[in-house]
Design a protein around this motif. Structure first.
Motif, PDB file in Angstrom:
ATOM      1  N   TYR A  52       0.695  -1.075  -0.242  1.00 37.01           N
ATOM      2  CA  TYR A  52       0.215   0.081  -0.028  1.00 37.01           C
ATOM      3  C   TYR A  52       0.955   0.930  -0.127  1.00 37.01           C
ATOM      4  N   GLN A  54      -1.214   4.302  -0.242  1.00 31.84           N
ATOM      5  CA  GLN A  54      -2.080   4.867  -0.306  1.00 31.84           C
ATOM      6  C   GLN A  54      -2.478   4.069   1.454  1.00 31.84           C
ATOM      7  N   TRP A  56      -5.963   1.695   2.619  1.00 34.84           N
ATOM      8  CA  TRP A  56      -7.120   2.491   2.569  1.00 34.84           C
ATOM      9  C   TRP A  56      -8.436   2.778   3.629  1.00 34.84           C
ATOM     10  N   GLU A  57      -8.322   2.940   4.341  1.00 40.03           N
ATOM     11  CA  GLU A  57      -9.384   3.967   5.521  1.00 40.03           C
ATOM     12  C   GLU A  57      -9.425   4.909   5.697  1.00 40.03           C
ATOM     13  N   ASP A  58     -10.471   5.218   6.029  1.00 39.63           N
ATOM     14  CA  ASP A  58     -10.465   6.899   5.715  1.00 39.63           C
ATOM     15  C   ASP A  58     -10.438   7.361   7.235  1.00 39.63           C
ATOM     16  N   PHE A 278     -10.257   8.916  -2.520  1.00 41.92           N
ATOM     17  CA  PHE A 278      -9.848   7.669  -2.689  1.00 41.92           C
ATOM     18  C   PHE A 278     -10.677   7.035  -3.844  1.00 41.92           C
ATOM     19  N   GLN A 281      -8.104   8.215  -6.644  1.00 41.60           N
ATOM     20  CA  GLN A 281      -6.322   6.792  -6.076  1.00 41.60           C
ATOM     21  C   GLN A 281      -7.064   5.660  -7.420  1.00 41.60           C
ATOM     22  N   ALA A 282      -8.210   5.209  -7.225  1.00 41.17           N
ATOM     23  CA  ALA A 282      -9.437   4.242  -7.733  1.00 41.17           C
ATOM     24  C   ALA A 282      -9.085   4.657  -9.754  1.00 41.17           C
ATOM     25  N   SER A 405     -13.272   5.123   1.562  1.00 40.91           N
ATOM     26  CA  SER A 405     -12.909   4.192   0.780  1.00 40.91           C
ATOM     27  C   SER A 405     -13.613   3.690  -0.095  1.00 40.91           C
TER      28      SER A 405
END
Length: 418
Positions: A52, A54, A56-58, A278, A281-282, A405
């Motif tokens: 990771y 980044q 992926w938990e807000d 998020f 990013q995706a 996320s």
């Protein structure tokens, strides 16, 4: 400034081989020479590298749930480190991060050194916000390298199979690297095979336009035979950092394609693009242009505060159970477990929660996420331990809905009864 010194000197030191054994121990459930055992072994090998770039938990949801106060001692799993740094905004006395993955340790130590030693916000944002500029390599040599410990420095300067030093990924879009970055790239490639460019979602100017693009372009992909076959394989989600046992919890009684469609719909349509980095990013594989949203640790308005407090943060290569076992009783205020418990056996869960309970101060809080919607602790953790904690069900459901996320089935908050 020495950012790598920690108080966790009683933890096992170990090296790369020891880190590999810890990962295998965390993931392995079955005999090696069985179908499940081979899948677990393969996942552990993949997870030994950078996964990771980044987290992926807000972090905004985390901060609302944790209610960190000045003087608090926070323990968290590190992952990409975005949230551990963001917690410093609440003025805790200490944030201790742990991770079983040695690549994540090097990644977090680089981030701490960059925050402390880069000359200004613009250079920090260029390093982590853009992460796609050759000037970052010069900044590494001049400002960051001298502040790194030898192990982390060796990690970043080692050459990959391509012949490039690992640090060069910061000049070649960091967010296209790591296991998750490559997985997202593969997803984009599969979509393009069917004539869909996921980046077009970012052209939407309203939630209605986001929903329209998802319904007409993205949702039909999950009905394609290739997609349904691929997502039906447990190994297909290794790129998301999802081990075989978590795959089973995520799929439940349904088909994985339907579960992924539901999660992607919330990511694509649940929040305005102006608020959800998020989604950038995706679908954009980065943080977007100047006005695009950023995680709290990367915001210009937070830079000076975080730089002032960065010395309160540390990261060590250990399990969270090991870290807590080395702590005095009643010494921890907040614990963040990410989704790590989805990997654990009942024995590991009980060992973890015994240490959490032993080290919890009055008013302590614990948060975690799960692949499935349900809280996994009841029936698995001993009642004499769990009875000392109050599960905040309504708050957990409300916080889950706010999580931008959108990839988890549940968010869970527990408060210490004493």
């Amino acid at each position: 400034m020495d950012l790598i010194a920690t108080e966790a000197q009683t933890l096992p030191a170990g090296g790369a081989a020891d880190a590999g054994r810890r990962l295998q121990h965390a993931v392995r459930r079955n005999r090696l020479f069985s179908r499940s055992g081979l899948a677990e072994y393969a996942f552990a090998r993949l997870f030994h590298g950078l996964v990771y770039a980044q987290i992926w938990e807000d972090p905004d949801v985390d901060m609302e749930a944790l209610r960190i106060e000045p003087g608090h001692h926070v323990v968290t799993i590190a992952s990409g480190g975005c949230n551990a740094l963001s917690y410093l905004l609440a003025d805790p006395a200490r944030v201790e991060a742990v991770d079983l993955n040695p690549a994540h340790i090097a990644f977090n130590r680089l981030k701490l050194a960059a925050l402390a030693n880069l000359p200004d916000y613009d250079s920090f944002h260029r390093f982590y916000g853009r992460a796609d500029d050759r000037a970052n390599l010069d900044a590494y040599e001049r400002y960051i390298r001298p502040a790194l410990d030898e192990t982390s420095r060796d990690y970043w300067e080692r050459r990959s199979a391509s012949g490039r030093r690992r640090i060069s990924m910061f000049s070649r879009n960091l967010y296209r690297h790591g296991l998750l970055g490559r997985f997202i790239g593969l997803g984009h490639g599969v979509a393009r095979l069917y004539g869909v460019d996921p980046r077009r979602l970012l052209e939407a100017r309203s939630l209605d336009e986001q929903r329209c693009f998802f319904k007409t372009a993205l949702a039909p992909l999950f009905e394609k035979r290739l997609v349904r076959w691929a997502t039906g394989q447990r190994s297909s989600l290794f790129g998301l950092g999802i081990p075989p046992q978590q795959y089973d919890a995520l799929a439940g009684d349904g088909h994985m394609a339907a579960v992924l469609r539901e999660r992607l719909e919330k990511l694509a349509c649940g929040f305005p693009l102006s608020e959800n980095y998020f989604a950038w990013q995706a679908f954009g594989r980065g943080y977007g242009e100047v006005d695009a949203p950023l995680p709290p640790y990367l915001s210009r308005q937070n830079f000076e505060v975080l730089r002032e407090r960065v010395g309160r943060a540390s990261v060590v290569n250990a399990s969270i159970t090991e870290l807590l076992a080395a702590k005095p009783a009643a010494s921890i205020d907040r614990v963040v477990l990410l989704d790590a418990q989805d990997w654990m056996t009942d024995g590991q869960l009980n060992a973890l929660w015994r240490e959490i309970t032993r080290t919890a101060r009055p008013g302590a809080r614990v948060i975690f996420r799960t692949a499935a919607p349900e809280n996994l602790l009841p029936g698995r953790v001993d009642d004499t331990i769990l009875d000392r904690w109050e599960y905040r069900r309504d708050a957990s459901l409300a916080l889950h809905e706010k999580d931008r996320s959108s990839i988890y089935g549940g968010f869970h908050l527990h408060g210490f009864r004493g």
